[in-house]
Design a protein around this motif. Sequence first.
Motif, short mmCIF file in Angstrom:
data_model
loop_
_atom_site.label_atom_id
_atom_site.label_comp_id
_atom_site.label_asym_id
_atom_site.label_seq_id
_atom_site.Cartn_x
_atom_site.Cartn_y
_atom_site.Cartn_z
N ASP A 72 0.85 -1.19 0.00
CA ASP A 72 0.00 0.00 0.00
C ASP A 72 0.89 1.24 0.00
O ASP A 72 1.98 1.20 0.57
CB ASP A 72 -0.89 0.04 1.25
CG ASP A 72 -1.89 -1.11 1.31
OD1 ASP A 72 -2.58 -1.31 0.31
OD2 ASP A 72 -1.95 -1.78 2.35
N ALA A 96 -9.28 -9.03 -5.69
CA ALA A 96 -8.36 -8.17 -4.96
C ALA A 96 -8.88 -6.73 -5.00
O ALA A 96 -8.64 -6.00 -5.95
CB ALA A 96 -6.96 -8.27 -5.57
N ALA A 98 -10.15 -2.85 -2.98
CA ALA A 98 -9.73 -1.84 -2.02
C ALA A 98 -10.74 -1.74 -0.89
O ALA A 98 -11.94 -1.61 -1.13
CB ALA A 98 -9.58 -0.49 -2.70
N ARG A 145 -5.76 -2.45 1.42
CA ARG A 145 -6.27 -3.57 0.63
C ARG A 145 -7.32 -4.35 1.42
O ARG A 145 -7.26 -4.44 2.64
CB ARG A 145 -5.11 -4.50 0.26
CG ARG A 145 -4.14 -3.92 -0.74
CD ARG A 145 -2.83 -4.70 -0.80
NE ARG A 145 -2.03 -4.42 0.38
CZ ARG A 145 -1.63 -5.32 1.26
NH1 ARG A 145 -2.00 -6.58 1.11
NH2 ARG A 145 -0.90 -4.99 2.29
N TYR A 151 -4.35 -4.65 -5.63
CA TYR A 151 -5.58 -4.00 -6.09
C TYR A 151 -5.80 -4.42 -7.53
O TYR A 151 -4.85 -4.49 -8.32
CB TYR A 151 -5.45 -2.48 -6.02
CG TYR A 151 -5.23 -1.94 -4.64
CD1 TYR A 151 -6.30 -1.48 -3.87
CD2 TYR A 151 -3.96 -1.87 -4.09
CE1 TYR A 151 -6.10 -0.96 -2.60
CE2 TYR A 151 -3.75 -1.35 -2.81
CZ TYR A 151 -4.82 -0.91 -2.07
OH TYR A 151 -4.63 -0.40 -0.82
#
Length: 522
Positions: A72, A96, A98, A145, A151
């Motif tokens: 991140d 995947a 956010a 995440r 992401y």
Amino acid sequence: MKRRTPLAGAAIAAVVLLGQLTTAPGAPAAAETLLSTGKPTSTSSVESSGFEGGRAVDGDASTRWASEEGVDPQWIAVDLGSRMAITRVKLSWEAAYAKTYKIQGSADGTTWQDIKSVTGGNGAIDEYTGLTAFARHVRVHGTARGTTYGYSLFELEVYGSNPGGGETEPPTVPTGLIATATTTDSVSLSWNASTDNVAVTGYDVLRDGVVVGTPTGTTYTDSGLASGLEFAYTVRAKDAAGNNSAASAVLKASTKPGGSGTITLTIAGDIANPEMFSTHEQTAAQIAKINPQYVLTVGDNQYHKGTLAEYRAHYDKTWGKFKSITRPTIGNHEWDDQLKGYKSYFGAIAYPQGLPYYSYDVGDFHFVAMDSNPIYTGGGSEQVAWLRQDLAKNTKACVVGYWHHPRFNSGHAGDQKSIAPLWNELEKVKADMVFTGHDHHYERTKPLDTSGHVNEANGIRSVMVGIGGDYLYSDYKAREGVEKIFAKHGVVKLVLNGKSYSWEVIDTKGAVLDKAGPYTCR
């Protein structure tokens, strides 16, 4: 399909205008169209080839952008070509997703203002309507995440209208992109000029979906690359009105392999605890599978006192299989026996220059193996002087240091100012990496300067690898610059290729826990 709650307040809306955030009454309704399809993108990172940013704006719900895993923040931005009125943004997440992110707008792609902040996201489809923002660039900026991966977006859709008309015709797409020359660390490109009804003012050169150059002409040399790797290039044209063309066809070009060929090393420290024989036996088994040319240790090779009897009873039966190719260093436990067991066991391997610290060259790399214990306890001035002289004589492009006590550390021992003399000498010559142990976890950082702050240009990558076999420590809190941290047993597989390097962390079952690089030496 689910929808998120639109921006609150219909009467007062957040407006991004020429890079400044203001408030204004809600704008009158205009015909809403999809603005983002096929437009140029830029990203913070790409997981691998085939997951570039353009995949999220290609109108194909089966393709996607994916960022680097486990790091991140990450972001993807789309250039709409000119200032647009943004009324709706729709995000179609892959698994995947956010958990915390912002949708942002910008006039120039550099200064960003928030359009929408999201917390508690849970993936699938997020759609925000009723937006009243003006921007040329729209970015999804993820800060937390929702999974252990990265992401990933199937589609990033930005809707709105052109508020003031104006010249919106983009240049023609560049054609004929070729690689005119390659070296071990560069790729030279050329392409045919684009045309435009106003004027072509320049080009963006993208490597793996990220802009790396903005030439005004039709040639560009991308330098500072890792050796022996393939890269995907595209080019897009820009005109005087600020419109961008779509990207050219993808060109894949590779740098040449390093002159010395690929060299593999393994690294770990804090290894042979008599109470955990099976663990360092398992890490040794992974070294055997990797089959390196060299094995490096970062101290505390043998617990509890580092006596010769302990070395023979434990270390020798596991990691001792690689003794002839080992380049060891000393930990505080070796000093419990005043280095007698360490020196007796390793002999000239550990004292190749008659001292418990030494240097050697591997291909284009210069390694310095230091005894950090005297430095840690406030002495060792003669060792620092030796290091300074050694580095002054070095002729290799790449420099790597390794010893036991870390200068910068997220674990319970924390940063150690006493180790600064070693770190500072290496920082002066722009060394590339320092490997350490002592705290029993794995930790890698971005390049850090002498104060421990991120400095990509002049800092050193710090990599802690105290995971060779002793009990693990999990009481850490990531400090500034940390890119990856965990407490699991394993070894580092370091690969040198000319003037570039990369590494993986392999656990006791052969799984890859981390990947870093490739990086090019400075």
